[in-house]
Design an enzyme around this catalytic site. Structure first.
Site, PDB file in Angstrom:
ATOM      1  N   TYR A 313      10.128  -1.827  -1.278  1.00  7.95           N
ATOM      2  CA  TYR A 313       9.530  -2.854  -0.497  1.00  7.95           C
ATOM      3  C   TYR A 313      10.371  -3.861  -0.331  1.00  7.95           C
ATOM      4  CZ  TYR A 313       4.986  -0.695  -1.536  1.00  7.95           C
ATOM      5  OH  TYR A 313       3.818  -0.071  -1.875  1.00  7.95           O
ATOM      6  N   VAL A 373       8.008   7.466  -1.188  1.00  6.62           N
ATOM      7  CA  VAL A 373       6.652   7.595  -1.266  1.00  6.62           C
ATOM      8  C   VAL A 373       5.724   6.384  -1.199  1.00  6.62           C
ATOM      9  CG1 VAL A 373       6.933   9.739  -2.629  1.00  6.62           C
ATOM     10  CG2 VAL A 373       6.762   7.493  -3.865  1.00  6.62           C
ATOM     11  N   GLU A 374       6.380   5.252  -1.063  1.00  5.74           N
ATOM     12  CA  GLU A 374       5.880   4.067  -0.578  1.00  5.74           C
ATOM     13  C   GLU A 374       6.988   3.259   0.246  1.00  5.74           C
ATOM     14  OE1 GLU A 374       3.814   1.847  -3.747  1.00  5.74           O
ATOM     15  OE2 GLU A 374       3.365   3.537  -4.700  1.00  5.74           O
ATOM     16  N   ASN A 375       6.243   2.352   1.183  1.00 11.17           N
ATOM     17  CA  ASN A 375       7.243   1.390   1.804  1.00 11.17           C
ATOM     18  C   ASN A 375       5.959   0.710   2.716  1.00 11.17           C
ATOM     19  OD1 ASN A 375       9.144   1.234   4.698  1.00 11.17           O
ATOM     20  ND2 ASN A 375       9.434   0.073   3.010  1.00 11.17           N
TER      21      ASN A 375
END
Ligand code: P53
Length: 476
Positions: A313, A373-375
């Site tokens: 992030y 797997v997340e952003n």
């Protein structure tokens, strides 16, 4: 120009406790997420002693995915998702965590959910422990400070691998296991490890002990998964916030290196199956006597992960200070603001190039396939009177990050498996418990107080991301 490989896993990511709701349905037990109230930026979520009447617990209902998943997966199919990352709520399968037999109603829910994904050719990508361990394990066992949790987790993991081995190929053990490097605050120790510290307790060795048990549990789960079905791909999950030196002064450079050591050694253990020497030396310098047995050391070696899943992030920055001659990193004190980047409304530093840097950092260190797997961009969305949400800022954020990710693949040669932006449908924020901090391509009508119809609607970013996937990232 070459781009992303055939079969690149475009999709979206969520976690059970942040969207399912149905906190008591199908025999589900109370999880750590069920005892956390709503907070805000700068206002920590309260962790209560069990569920207290009259408090606002946003995860209890969340966005009611438990009852609406068919409608939501249909929208994911329309987006063109190749995969969908979610987690299995441990408390649906083992409501208290210490049972010997799983809860069939919980197992059945995920069978149905995965079938619904597969119907559209969407591959489930599953995290086993994503900030939602059984609360009973906190009150009765002290969370992951207790070695007994290893067997309980491995039992949970093995049940899931056996049951879903023909539906789920990609797995991860512990979500953002390294968040707890920030042990001076209450959030990460509790969500990662079910740790509640006593007044005046020396927190740091407790964190290392809990993390050690988790790493052993992860390794034993990987080993069990391979025995159940060698075609399973089991990864780790690391929260990547690269820590830059604020300046090129040598002591700032060394401070940043130490900071990276202290935040990312978890990956060394997952990938290489052993502790880095710098950490063993640190334990000795600090006089930490941890319970690390010979069997543990052997287990770690046998359970190295197949790939590295990570979230990205923001980046961090740090600097050396005279009161810290050993340049020790303390996440609650050592971070400084980076003057070269912007921040989100929640103070998260926006740094697309940091994603390319992170991909290269992981690749240079470990040469294992990587999976973002997340952003994503948590922002306040305004729904216009006609129902539309013009979230151009989200498109700008994601577009800039995907461009950097593409450079890492095309120019730098990083092996990247896929990309699943966080909160593809609006859900409850983990950090603050708010609905207002939105990430989705799909708007969910609900506010921080729990009001709203829960209706779903497409944002502007929906069409944009649909096109990104349809062109395999060629058309940015
Ligand atoms: P929220 C901190 C730093 C980086 C990622 O976060 C983090 C956190 C914890 O807040 O968590 C991950 O919802 C996590 C998700 C979470 C997402 O990032 O606080 O894996 O569960 O929702 C975004 O904005």
């Amino acid at each position: 120009m070459p781009g992303f490989k055939e079969g690149f896993l475009w999709g979206g990511a969520v976690a059970a406790h942040q969207l399912e709701g149905g906190w008591k349905e199908g025999g589900k037990g109370i999880s750590v997420a069920d005892v956390m109230t709503v907070g805000a930026h700068g206002v920590p979520r309260e962790i209560t002693q069990g569920v207290i009447q009259g408090k606002n617990y946003p995860n209890h209902e969340a966005i009611d995915f438990y009852h609406r998943y068919k409608e939501d997966i249909k929208l994911f199919a329309e987006l063109g998702f190749k995969c969908f990352r979610t987690s299995i709520a441990w408390t649906r399968i083992f409501p208290k965590g210490d049972e010997l037999e799983p809860n069939e109603a919980g197992l059945k829910f995920y069978d149905d959910l995965f079938d619904e994904c597969l119907k559209y050719g969407i591959e489930p990508v599953i995290t086993l422990s994503h900030f939602e361990m059984p609360f009973h394990l906190v009150t009765e066992y002290g969370g992951w400070r207790n070695r007994k949790l290893i067997d309980m987790f491995v039992r949970f993991a093995s049940v899931c691998f056996k049951r879903y081995q023909h539906k789920v190929k990609y797995w991860m053990t512990f979500n953002e296991i390294n968040n707890q490097a920030n042990f001076h605050e209450d959030f990460a120790p509790f969500t990662n490890s079910g740790l509640k510290y006593e007044e005046g307790e020396d927190r740091e060795p407790v964190m290392f002990q809990a993390a050690h048990y988790e790493l052993v549990a992860s390794a034993l789960a990987v080993k069990a998964g391979r025995e159940i079905n060698p075609s399973l791909q089991i990864g780790c999950m690391i929260a990547m916030c690269p820590i830059y030196p604020l300046s090129c002064a040598p002591n700032d450079i060394m401070m940043a290196m130490n900071a990276m050591h202290r935040r990312y050694w978890f990956t060394d253990v997952h990938v290489r199956g052993k502790y880095p020497q710098h950490l063993l030396n640190y334990f000795e310098r600090r006089g930490f006597e941890l319970d690390i047995t010979e069997e543990d050391v052997a287990a770690l070696k046998q359970g190295c992960v197949d790939y590295i899943g990570f979230s990205y992030y923001m980046s961090f920055a740090t600097k050396a200070t005279p009161d810290n001659p050993q340049l020790d990193y303390d996440e609650s004190k050592s971070l400084v603001s980076n003057p070269y980047v912007q921040k989100s409304d929640w103070g998260w530093q926006i740094d697309p190039m940091g994603l390319r840097y992170s991909l290269n950092w992981f690749w240079d260190h470990y040469q294992l396939p990587l999976f973002i797997v997340e952003n994503g961009f948590g922002a306040i969305d305004v729904q216009e009177s006609d129902g539309t949400v013009n979230d151009q800022y989200r498109i700008d954020y994601l577009d800039a990050h995907i461009r950097e990710m593409k450079k890492a693949v095309v120019e730098d040669g990083v092996d990247l498996m896929g990309y699943t932006p966080w909160g593809c449908i609006d859900l409850v924020s983990a950090g603050t418990g708010e609905m207002k901090k939105r990430y989705g391509f799909i708007f969910v009508d609900k506010d921080n107080e729990g009001n709203g119809t829960l209706n779903r609607s497409k944002k502007k970013s929906f069409d944009w991301y649909q096109k990104v996937i349809a062109t395999n990232g060629a058309d940015l």
